[in-house]
Design a protein around this motif. Sequence first.
Motif, PDB file in Angstrom:
ATOM      1  N   VAL A   1       7.919  -4.225 -53.153  1.00  0.00           N
ATOM      2  CA  VAL A   1       9.123  -4.171 -52.315  1.00  0.00           C
ATOM      3  C   VAL A   1       8.813  -4.491 -50.853  1.00  0.00           C
ATOM      4  N   ASP A   2       7.731  -3.917 -50.300  1.00  0.00           N
ATOM      5  CA  ASP A   2       7.429  -4.145 -48.886  1.00  0.00           C
ATOM      6  C   ASP A   2       5.999  -3.712 -48.601  1.00  0.00           C
ATOM      7  N   ALA A   3       5.483  -4.145 -47.445  1.00  0.00           N
ATOM      8  CA  ALA A   3       4.164  -3.729 -46.964  1.00  0.00           C
ATOM      9  C   ALA A   3       4.252  -3.523 -45.466  1.00  0.00           C
ATOM     10  N   GLN A   4       3.687  -2.401 -44.973  1.00  0.00           N
ATOM     11  CA  GLN A   4       3.751  -2.077 -43.544  1.00  0.00           C
ATOM     12  C   GLN A   4       2.484  -1.345 -43.126  1.00  0.00           C
ATOM     13  N   ILE A   5       1.970  -1.682 -41.941  1.00  0.00           N
ATOM     14  CA  ILE A   5       0.831  -0.947 -41.374  1.00  0.00           C
ATOM     15  C   ILE A   5       1.371   0.259 -40.616  1.00  0.00           C
ATOM     16  N   ILE A   6       0.778   1.434 -40.852  1.00  0.00           N
ATOM     17  CA  ILE A   6       1.263   2.664 -40.219  1.00  0.00           C
ATOM     18  C   ILE A   6       0.061   3.445 -39.688  1.00  0.00           C
ATOM     19  N   PRO A   7       0.077   3.852 -38.406  1.00  0.00           N
ATOM     20  CA  PRO A   7      -1.046   4.622 -37.843  1.00  0.00           C
ATOM     21  C   PRO A   7      -1.195   5.974 -38.547  1.00  0.00           C
ATOM     22  N   ASP A   8      -2.411   6.499 -38.490  1.00  0.00           N
ATOM     23  CA  ASP A   8      -2.689   7.843 -39.009  1.00  0.00           C
ATOM     24  C   ASP A   8      -3.571   8.526 -37.976  1.00  0.00           C
ATOM     25  N   GLY A   9      -2.919   9.103 -36.968  1.00  0.00           N
ATOM     26  CA  GLY A   9      -3.682   9.669 -35.853  1.00  0.00           C
ATOM     27  C   GLY A   9      -3.884   8.630 -34.760  1.00  0.00           C
ATOM     28  N   THR A  10      -4.790   8.920 -33.847  1.00  0.00           N
ATOM     29  CA  THR A  10      -4.980   8.054 -32.672  1.00  0.00           C
ATOM     30  C   THR A  10      -6.053   6.993 -32.875  1.00  0.00           C
ATOM     31  N   ASP A  11      -6.946   7.193 -33.842  1.00  0.00           N
ATOM     32  CA  ASP A  11      -8.022   6.234 -34.069  1.00  0.00           C
ATOM     33  C   ASP A  11      -7.481   5.040 -34.854  1.00  0.00           C
ATOM     34  N   PRO A  12      -7.559   3.807 -34.308  1.00  0.00           N
ATOM     35  CA  PRO A  12      -7.016   2.633 -35.018  1.00  0.00           C
ATOM     36  C   PRO A  12      -7.689   2.382 -36.364  1.00  0.00           C
ATOM     37  N   ASN A  13      -8.948   2.849 -36.516  1.00  0.00           N
ATOM     38  CA  ASN A  13      -9.644   2.677 -37.796  1.00  0.00           C
ATOM     39  C   ASN A  13      -9.031   3.517 -38.914  1.00  0.00           C
ATOM     40  N   ASP A  14      -8.232   4.517 -38.556  1.00  0.00           N
ATOM     41  CA  ASP A  14      -7.603   5.376 -39.565  1.00  0.00           C
ATOM     42  C   ASP A  14      -6.248   4.837 -40.035  1.00  0.00           C
ATOM     43  N   ALA A  15      -5.741   3.786 -39.396  1.00  0.00           N
ATOM     44  CA  ALA A  15      -4.449   3.216 -39.803  1.00  0.00           C
ATOM     45  C   ALA A  15      -4.536   2.720 -41.240  1.00  0.00           C
ATOM     46  N   LYS A  16      -3.460   2.910 -41.987  1.00  0.00           N
ATOM     47  CA  LYS A  16      -3.417   2.491 -43.390  1.00  0.00           C
ATOM     48  C   LYS A  16      -2.341   1.414 -43.568  1.00  0.00           C
ATOM     49  N   LEU A  17      -2.590   0.533 -44.532  1.00  0.00           N
ATOM     50  CA  LEU A  17      -1.580  -0.437 -44.927  1.00  0.00           C
ATOM     51  C   LEU A  17      -0.879   0.132 -46.157  1.00  0.00           C
ATOM     52  N   TYR A  18       0.435   0.354 -46.019  1.00  0.00           N
ATOM     53  CA  TYR A  18       1.221   0.968 -47.091  1.00  0.00           C
ATOM     54  C   TYR A  18       1.985  -0.101 -47.866  1.00  0.00           C
ATOM     55  N   PHE A  19       1.947   0.017 -49.176  1.00  0.00           N
ATOM     56  CA  PHE A  19       2.729  -0.849 -50.054  1.00  0.00           C
ATOM     57  C   PHE A  19       3.791   0.001 -50.744  1.00  0.00           C
ATOM     58  N   PHE A  20       5.025  -0.473 -50.700  1.00  0.00           N
ATOM     59  CA  PHE A  20       6.135   0.203 -51.359  1.00  0.00           C
ATOM     60  C   PHE A  20       6.481  -0.599 -52.619  1.00  0.00           C
ATOM     61  N   LEU A  21       6.589   0.075 -53.747  1.00  0.00           N
ATOM     62  CA  LEU A  21       6.797  -0.619 -55.009  1.00  0.00           C
ATOM     63  C   LEU A  21       7.448   0.306 -56.028  1.00  0.00           C
TER      64      LEU A  21
END
Length: 574
Positions: free
Chosen positions: A224-244
């Motif tokens: 359905v979609d894909a979006q990058i979303i932060p997880d805290g302040t460290d950019p290395n912790d950001a996750k790419l989320y897939f909705f399906l």
Amino acid sequence: MAKLFLLVVLGIFLESRKMISHQQTLPRVHLTFEDLKATHTSQFFSLSSKPLDYRILLMDEDQDRLYVGCKDHIMSLNVNSISQNPLTIHWPASSNKVDECKMAGKDPNNGCGNFVRVIQVYNRTHLFVCGSGAFSPVCTYINRGRRSEDQMFMIESKNESGKGRCSFNPQVNTVSFMISEELFSGMYIDFMGTDAAIFRSVTKRNSIRTDQHNSKWLSEPVFVDAQIIPDGTDPNDAKLYFFLREKVTDDNGNTKQIYSRIARICPNDIGGQRSLVNKWTTFLKARLVCSVIDDDGTETHFDELQDVFLLETENPKNLLVYGLFTSSSSIFKGSAVCVYNMLDIHTVFNGPFAHKEGPNHQYVPYQGRIPYPRPGTCPGGAFTPNTLSTKDFPDDVVTFIRNHPMMYNAVYPINKQPLIVRINTDYKYTKIVVDRVKAADGRYHVLFLGTDKGTIQKIVVLPKNASANDELILEEMEVFENQSAITAMKISSKKQQLYVSSDEGITQVSFHRCHVYGTACADCCLARDPYCAWDGKSCSRFYLTGKRRSRRQDVRHGNPLTQCRGFNLKGKAR
């Protein structure tokens, strides 16, 4: 038989109640295609009188361009006026591939063309574009210039293979996201459409994908979609989320049910050292629930996720995920909008993993020792500062995530109930975008919902109490002449414009048409549209910076008695 009887009874019960707490309201204003045209607040654009499946929209507000992908064409449109000097590239599939496609028995009109399904910003000057290529996916790079004034839009490379980047079948969804000149795609990787994958390609690193033919990871998914979303302040912790959504067999291994999912991976994942080589070592997923719970505790699910929209709030941690769902039930048909708080999603992914002893056992929370670092954690982030690569993950971490990719707890919406429910209507919702509006009496969320009948409903959410909201349909607009189902929507809050596509073409429509509510102060006040206010002479666009004395607006209550003192019914000052 007993189960069927219960479903029928449930359908009758829902029909009789008509979801009283979410009673369908009539729109304040309904505008036909011609009515909308007469307001001079919309524009329609298409390349041809033939349907060309305008399904892919990418907004570039920095350059004031809207990029559009359809059958055999890529377009660059001016976001201020989509019909003004459109730039177009003709990009058909090769005649050999079209002939092969037809020989394979594929649909000549809806399959054997080059249906553009990926448009991503590659860098400051180029786009990366992929199409189905008559069941032989192809990709290329487009030079769009450095500035919008350059009026440049041209293919600047030879076609390259689109396998692993775009589905072969144009009727099968492809979702994509570009991060630092790397493409992440959710698609089907083979001609037969049996091998679904979340894939990283267009990369200087090794290509990575989900575990192949492993139904624990992906089971006949519809992306359905894909979006990058932060997880805290460290950019290395950001996750790419897939909705399906995916088809899952029940505990007896028989009936297939549709479940909506939110899955995630770490973009810096490069696979494992000995196990999961060139496979994600950070892939996790959870169930997204959107349901109505009746007085007797029966839970009725809207199980087919159709679209999502991410809405930022004043607190970045409280990102809201608006999910649009439909029902797959044959007993009752309907649509619903559920809203999820990103904090709740993080809680589920930080919670227990789902564990199953065998194929006929039920899922239970995993009770054993969880290896360190916690499976699903990104390397080089705040929790793993000394682990800079997924190849440094211990074997037990990689083995654990291969066998336990799913979280035990489901993600439930705010207040554990839908924001909007529609049942027994002659339409279904297909797309959603949301705008945050500052009105005289507070901030409001305005939803624009597209339907399979080619209409847009503009809905304002009104606070009711601490555990519920009301919703009011401000406008219903026919944005396409032939009731063509809406396939994509983009929003520009900066421009106050909505961009909508279907098989027919693209329509640009303004957020507001204040004058259509009427010519009196009472009409304007009763409309309760946060974009509009009575300015002393007419119903017009509301500006926060306007003189307070001359504006009349009451979105929360819509009470003309308190707002229109000093004006007669026709709106003139006494």
